[in-house]
Design an enzyme around this catalytic site. Sequence first.
Site, PDB file in Angstrom:
ATOM      1  N   HIS A 130      46.961  44.757  37.715  1.00  0.00           N
ATOM      2  CA  HIS A 130      46.197  45.890  38.050  1.00  0.00           C
ATOM      3  C   HIS A 130      46.817  47.131  38.277  1.00  0.00           C
ATOM      4  CE1 HIS A 130      42.780  42.907  39.449  1.00  0.00           C
ATOM      5  NE2 HIS A 130      42.912  42.881  38.073  1.00  0.00           N
ATOM      6  N   GLU A 171      46.697  49.115  41.002  1.00  0.00           N
ATOM      7  CA  GLU A 171      47.342  49.322  42.197  1.00  0.00           C
ATOM      8  C   GLU A 171      48.706  48.714  42.256  1.00  0.00           C
ATOM      9  OE1 GLU A 171      43.071  48.290  42.799  1.00  0.00           O
ATOM     10  OE2 GLU A 171      44.522  48.009  41.451  1.00  0.00           O
ATOM     11  N   CYS A 220      40.956  44.784  44.649  1.00  0.00           N
ATOM     12  CA  CYS A 220      40.758  43.282  44.738  1.00  0.00           C
ATOM     13  C   CYS A 220      41.637  42.611  45.829  1.00  0.00           C
ATOM     14  CB  CYS A 220      40.947  42.509  43.254  1.00  0.00           C
ATOM     15  SG  CYS A 220      42.859  42.326  43.018  1.00  0.00           S
ATOM     16  N   CYS A 237      45.517  42.788  45.169  1.00  0.00           N
ATOM     17  CA  CYS A 237      46.207  43.959  45.260  1.00  0.00           C
ATOM     18  C   CYS A 237      46.297  44.547  46.742  1.00  0.00           C
ATOM     19  CB  CYS A 237      45.515  44.865  44.534  1.00  0.00           C
ATOM     20  SG  CYS A 237      45.657  44.796  42.756  1.00  0.00           S
TER      21      CYS A 237
END
Length: 153
Positions: free
Chosen positions: A70, A72, A95, A98
């Site tokens: 992801h 992040e 999420c 993360c």
Amino acid sequence: MKRDKVLSWDEYFMGLAHLSAMRSKDPSTQVGACIVNPYNRVVGIGYNDDEFPWEREGSTLETKYVYVVHAELNAILNSTTSLQGCTLYVSLFPCNECAKAIVQAGIKKIVYESDKYADTDIVKASKRILNAAGVSLCQIEQAIKVSVEKIKL
């Protein structure tokens, strides 16, 4: 005389997150992230990326969900310095996985644009983790649109 319509810091850094998202190869969801220190200096940039399948449905090993990194986490892993006290700008609310990395990295504020998965258990867990760690959450008031035009020299 100064220009009147100058971008705010939030608009500027969210714009960088969106610009980073343009590097994503995901055909359905392009997410970008930008980490900024307390002095408004960029210390990390990331986008959701992977070289594996991008399918959303099918057997586990044939979908993107077990492979994708992801935005992040990419920004955290690509950071150039300590992230203690930094702000994360991200185009889609993080999420739960993360969120764990965000807390461990010492990021204290998240400015996000979309929260389209707010009703999912993953985002509910994420908010629980972030709130418990005292991470400030701030949804930007207006969506930011970035476009890049290539012009032949």
